[in-house]
Design an enzyme around this catalytic site. Structure first.
Site, mmCIF file in Angstrom:
data_model
loop_
_atom_site.group_PDB
_atom_site.id
_atom_site.type_symbol
_atom_site.label_atom_id
_atom_site.label_comp_id
_atom_site.label_asym_id
_atom_site.label_seq_id
_atom_site.Cartn_x
_atom_site.Cartn_y
_atom_site.Cartn_z
ATOM 1 N N LYS A 61 1.699 2.274 -4.988
ATOM 2 C CA LYS A 61 2.218 1.715 -6.252
ATOM 3 C C LYS A 61 1.268 2.006 -7.417
ATOM 4 O O LYS A 61 1.703 2.349 -8.513
ATOM 5 C CB LYS A 61 2.422 0.193 -6.112
ATOM 6 C CG LYS A 61 3.421 -0.186 -5.039
ATOM 7 C CD LYS A 61 3.545 -1.694 -4.885
ATOM 8 C CE LYS A 61 2.305 -2.384 -4.363
ATOM 9 N NZ LYS A 61 1.949 -2.018 -2.970
ATOM 10 N N ASP A 67 0.808 -1.224 0.000
ATOM 11 C CA ASP A 67 0.000 0.000 0.000
ATOM 12 C C ASP A 67 0.843 1.277 0.000
ATOM 13 O O ASP A 67 0.434 2.307 0.542
ATOM 14 C CB ASP A 67 -0.962 0.026 1.206
ATOM 15 C CG ASP A 67 -1.896 -1.162 1.211
ATOM 16 O OD1 ASP A 67 -2.227 -1.645 0.109
ATOM 17 O OD2 ASP A 67 -2.294 -1.605 2.300
ATOM 18 N N GLY A 91 -4.667 -4.271 -3.743
ATOM 19 C CA GLY A 91 -5.645 -3.221 -4.034
ATOM 20 C C GLY A 91 -4.856 -1.986 -4.411
ATOM 21 O O GLY A 91 -4.217 -1.375 -3.559
ATOM 22 N N HIS A 92 -4.844 -1.664 -5.681
ATOM 23 C CA HIS A 92 -4.049 -0.527 -6.170
ATOM 24 C C HIS A 92 -4.983 0.608 -6.580
ATOM 25 O O HIS A 92 -5.791 0.455 -7.481
ATOM 26 C CB HIS A 92 -3.168 -0.967 -7.359
ATOM 27 C CG HIS A 92 -2.160 -2.004 -6.963
ATOM 28 N ND1 HIS A 92 -1.315 -2.603 -7.860
ATOM 29 C CD2 HIS A 92 -1.848 -2.539 -5.745
ATOM 30 C CE1 HIS A 92 -0.526 -3.460 -7.214
ATOM 31 N NE2 HIS A 92 -0.842 -3.449 -5.939
ATOM 32 N N GLN A 146 1.881 -5.978 -3.236
ATOM 33 C CA GLN A 146 2.343 -6.087 -1.839
ATOM 34 C C GLN A 146 3.656 -5.304 -1.677
ATOM 35 O O GLN A 146 3.876 -4.363 -2.422
ATOM 36 C CB GLN A 146 2.500 -7.569 -1.430
ATOM 37 C CG GLN A 146 1.170 -8.317 -1.290
ATOM 38 C CD GLN A 146 0.616 -8.840 -2.591
ATOM 39 O OE1 GLN A 146 1.317 -9.471 -3.360
ATOM 40 N NE2 GLN A 146 -0.654 -8.597 -2.845
HETATM 41 P P1 GDP Z 1 -0.858 0.400 -3.476
HETATM 42 O O1 GDP Z 1 -1.453 -0.878 -3.014
HETATM 43 O O2 GDP Z 1 0.612 0.474 -3.253
HETATM 44 O O3 GDP Z 1 -1.232 0.736 -4.892
HETATM 45 O O4 GDP Z 1 -1.472 1.527 -2.551
HETATM 46 P P2 GDP Z 1 -3.033 1.690 -2.134
HETATM 47 O O5 GDP Z 1 -3.789 2.150 -3.301
HETATM 48 O O6 GDP Z 1 -3.500 0.455 -1.447
HETATM 49 O O7 GDP Z 1 -2.907 2.788 -1.006
HETATM 50 C C1 GDP Z 1 -2.299 3.996 -1.250
HETATM 51 C C2 GDP Z 1 -3.295 5.106 -0.948
HETATM 52 O O8 GDP Z 1 -2.604 6.329 -0.953
HETATM 53 C C3 GDP Z 1 -4.371 5.242 -1.988
HETATM 54 O O9 GDP Z 1 -5.545 5.667 -1.355
HETATM 55 C C4 GDP Z 1 -3.840 6.332 -2.925
HETATM 56 O O10 GDP Z 1 -4.865 7.034 -3.594
HETATM 57 C C5 GDP Z 1 -3.160 7.213 -1.931
HETATM 58 N N1 GDP Z 1 -2.038 8.005 -2.410
HETATM 59 C C6 GDP Z 1 -1.007 7.656 -3.207
HETATM 60 N N2 GDP Z 1 -0.097 8.659 -3.256
HETATM 61 C C7 GDP Z 1 -0.580 9.645 -2.471
HETATM 62 C C8 GDP Z 1 -0.084 10.914 -2.051
HETATM 63 O O11 GDP Z 1 1.015 11.338 -2.416
HETATM 64 N N3 GDP Z 1 -0.873 11.638 -1.201
HETATM 65 C C9 GDP Z 1 -2.094 11.192 -0.773
HETATM 66 N N4 GDP Z 1 -2.797 11.977 0.022
HETATM 67 N N5 GDP Z 1 -2.559 10.012 -1.117
HETATM 68 C C10 GDP Z 1 -1.808 9.240 -1.939
HETATM 69 P P1 IMO Z 2 -1.000 -4.133 -2.282
HETATM 70 O O1 IMO Z 2 -0.550 -4.672 -3.605
HETATM 71 C C1 IMO Z 2 -0.953 -4.533 2.012
HETATM 72 C C2 IMO Z 2 -1.071 -8.566 3.662
HETATM 73 C C3 IMO Z 2 -2.284 -8.987 4.440
HETATM 74 C C4 IMO Z 2 -1.625 -9.917 5.438
HETATM 75 C C5 IMO Z 2 -0.556 -10.613 4.609
HETATM 76 C C6 IMO Z 2 -0.965 -11.951 4.049
HETATM 77 O O2 IMO Z 2 -2.272 -3.400 -2.316
HETATM 78 O O3 IMO Z 2 0.121 -3.368 -1.638
HETATM 79 P P2 IMO Z 2 -2.597 -12.642 2.052
HETATM 80 O O4 IMO Z 2 -4.040 -12.381 1.840
HETATM 81 O O5 IMO Z 2 -1.712 -12.147 0.989
HETATM 82 O O6 IMO Z 2 -2.301 -14.076 2.388
HETATM 83 O O7 IMO Z 2 -2.233 -11.827 3.403
HETATM 84 O O8 IMO Z 2 -0.263 -9.733 3.549
HETATM 85 N N1 IMO Z 2 -1.324 -8.071 2.286
HETATM 86 C C7 IMO Z 2 -1.239 -6.788 1.933
HETATM 87 N N2 IMO Z 2 -1.014 -5.688 2.676
HETATM 88 N N3 IMO Z 2 -1.097 -4.421 0.681
HETATM 89 C C8 IMO Z 2 -1.309 -5.513 -0.079
HETATM 90 O O9 IMO Z 2 -1.316 -5.446 -1.416
HETATM 91 C C9 IMO Z 2 -1.426 -6.756 0.546
HETATM 92 N N4 IMO Z 2 -1.660 -8.016 0.112
HETATM 93 C C10 IMO Z 2 -1.577 -8.807 1.188
HETATM 94 O O10 IMO Z 2 -2.908 -7.891 5.057
HETATM 95 O O11 IMO Z 2 -0.977 -9.179 6.433
HETATM 96 MG MG MG Z 3 -2.975 -1.570 -1.771
#
Ligand code: GDP
Ligand code: IMO
Ligand code: MG
Length: 422
Positions: free
Chosen positions: A16, A13, A40-41, A223
């Site tokens: 990415k 998270d 979840g991206h 991840q």
């Molecule tokens: P990912 O799994 O690495 O793609 O990240 P996620 O989407 O799960 O979580 C990142 C969160 O941060 C999302 O809600 C993005 O919209 C948000 N985000 C990414 N870059 C920025 C930033 O520079 N500032 C803010 N406020 N939100 C950001």
């Molecule tokens: P993105 O790509 C954050 C975490 C789960 C748990 C561990 C194992 O959005 O960054 P799993 O369901 O994979 O067996 O869970 O890994 N986890 C993540 N945490 N971002 C993710 O993906 C994750 N995918 C799995 O919360 O701790």
């Molecule tokens: Mg994510």
């Protein structure tokens, strides 16, 4: 664009999805190589929010080829839902998405076993996303999994599924869980298989041709480094190689075809699920949650939050070979008076400047902090390096130096325009 592997340098998270979306502008092909719909991206385009789980975030830009590589575990019903969801909001998914024939399939018994094992673990649970990821990769390694090529072959699939359901129902019964109906699973998976057949192909030769043509390929990691099955905080990890090497094995594109590794990290640290997080801090978690930030994109769970941990990110640079850093969520620290950065760990008298492998030791480690003055100015309107407050620039320079890689992108908001190339 040089062939670029993008990885999460923390616990997932990191943002990415946003960075992939930005970099895709220069790329021809975007490939997912590991993980499944546990990811979840999030990508914002204007006010529209997209959350991608299995489909590469590159799908949101026109004329880009997206590939779900052999290293991914695919929940076909989930994938159909994701394609349909995108089509409904006007995203073209037709002729621009390919799924590897050899990607393994996630079944309902994987999800059920994932949930049952968590229950059995009780307070030692991993806190998985319950998407069946661990059991699906388990079957792959045990050589008893079914692959996309099996799913799209109706006759073969029926026969194989029947045996799998029979076997897994015995296991489910031993857990005291309800057995699955072959008929129901078969019907749902046949439907998904028929829907997905046109997408399923040999993605290894497809990518090889792409490399030969000189296309720019972007490998979208899921991840993060510390969730890697080998390099993460085992057993509190996911079941794939989230580090840079996973991009090669999960796509069939060889290491000597890769040009560059980008590490994405937040200006602070988050983790969702259980396991050690040395810099965890309730105050910063409360502050971010009160701002409505840091809730999981896949499960909605509040993420655990803490200060930036440069011991961890330096380790990430080492195992991934990170060249360039994209630091996101800088704006999350806009109101903080004094910002802490972990520069070492201490366990009693012993000091660490690396991440210890013994999970119990890591859980005991106290962070050693350096302090930085906060900039206490909103940054979300900054569009160039010069627009950032001087204290924010110093902070970013320091965390990049401590992480042992070059600062490449500074992100001050979720939008495309809130991206500063340094
Ligand atoms: P990912 O799994 O690495 O793609 O990240 P996620 O989407 O799960 O979580 C990142 C969160 O941060 C999302 O809600 C993005 O919209 C948000 N985000 C990414 N870059 C920025 C930033 O520079 N500032 C803010 N406020 N939100 C950001
Ligand atoms: P993105 O790509 C954050 C975490 C789960 C748990 C561990 C194992 O959005 O960054 P799993 O369901 O994979 O067996 O869970 O890994 N986890 C993540 N945490 N971002 C993710 O993906 C994750 N995918 C799995 O919360 O701790
Ligand atoms: Mg994510």
């Amino acid at each position: 664009m040089a062939n670029t592997i993008l990885v999460g340098a923390q616990w997932g998270d990191e943002g990415k999805g946003k960075i992939i979306d930005v970099l895709t502008e220069q790329a021809d092909v975007v490939v997912r190589t590991q993980g499944g719909n546990n990811a979840g991206h999030t990508v914002f385009i204007g006010k529209q929010k997209y959350i991608l789980h299995l489909i590469p975030s590159g799908i949101l830009r026109k004329k880009k080829i997206c590939v779900i590589g052999n290293g991914v575990v695919v929940d076909p019903v989930g994938l159909v839902g994701e394609i349909e969801g995108l089509r409904k909001i006007g995203v073209k998914v037709n002729g621009n998405l390919y799924v590897s024939e050899t990607a393994h399939v996630v079944f309902p018994y994987h999800r059920e076993l994932d949930a049952q094992r968590e229950v059995l673990k009780g307070k030692n649970k991993i806190g998985t996303t319950k998407r069946g990821i661990g059991p699906a990769y388990g079957d792959k390694a045990a050589r008893v999994g079914l692959r996309m090529i099996d799913l799209v072959n109706a006759e073969r699939f029926k026969e194989k599924l029947e045996a799998k359901i029979k076997e897994n129902n015995e296991v489910l019964k031993a857990f005291g869980a309800k057995p699955l109906s072959f008929k129901e699973v078969h019907a749902a998976y046949r439907k998904a298989g028929d829907y997905l057949r046109p997408f399923v192909t040999n993605t290894v030769t497809l990518l090889h041709e792409s490399v030969r043509r000189g296309d720019g390929i972007l490998f979208e990691g899921a991840q993060g480094t510390f969730l890697d099955i080998d390099h993460g905080t085992y057993p509190y990890v996911t079941s794939s190689n989230t580090t840079a090497g996973g991009a090669c094995t999960g796509s069939g594109v060889a290491p000597n075809r890769m040009d560059r590794v980008v590490g994405v990290l937040k200006a602070y640290t988050t983790r969702v699920g259980e396991g050690p997080l040395p810099t965890e801090n309730a105050e910063i978690a409360d502050m971010l949650h009160a701002m409505g930030r840091e809730f999981g994109a896949t499960t909605g769970r509040p993420r655990r939050c803490g200060w930036f941990d440069s011991v961890a990110t330096r380790h990430a640079t080492m195992v991934n070979g990170i060249d360039d850093l994209a630091v996101t969520n800088i704006d999350g620290l806009d109101t903080v008076e004094t910002i802490k950065v972990c520069i070492g760990y201490r366990d009693g008298k012993k000091k660490y400047d690396y991440v210890p492998n013994d999970i119990e030791v890591l859980a005991r480690c106290e962070p050693v902090y350096a302090e930085f003055p906060g900039w206490r100015t909103p940054t979300h309107n900054a569009r160039s390096w010069k627009d950032l407050p001087a204290k924010a620039r110093s902070y970013l320079k320091a965390i990049a130096e401590l992480s042992d890689a070059k600062l490449f992108i500074a992100s001050v908001g979720p939008g495309r325009e809130q991206t500063i190339f340094v």
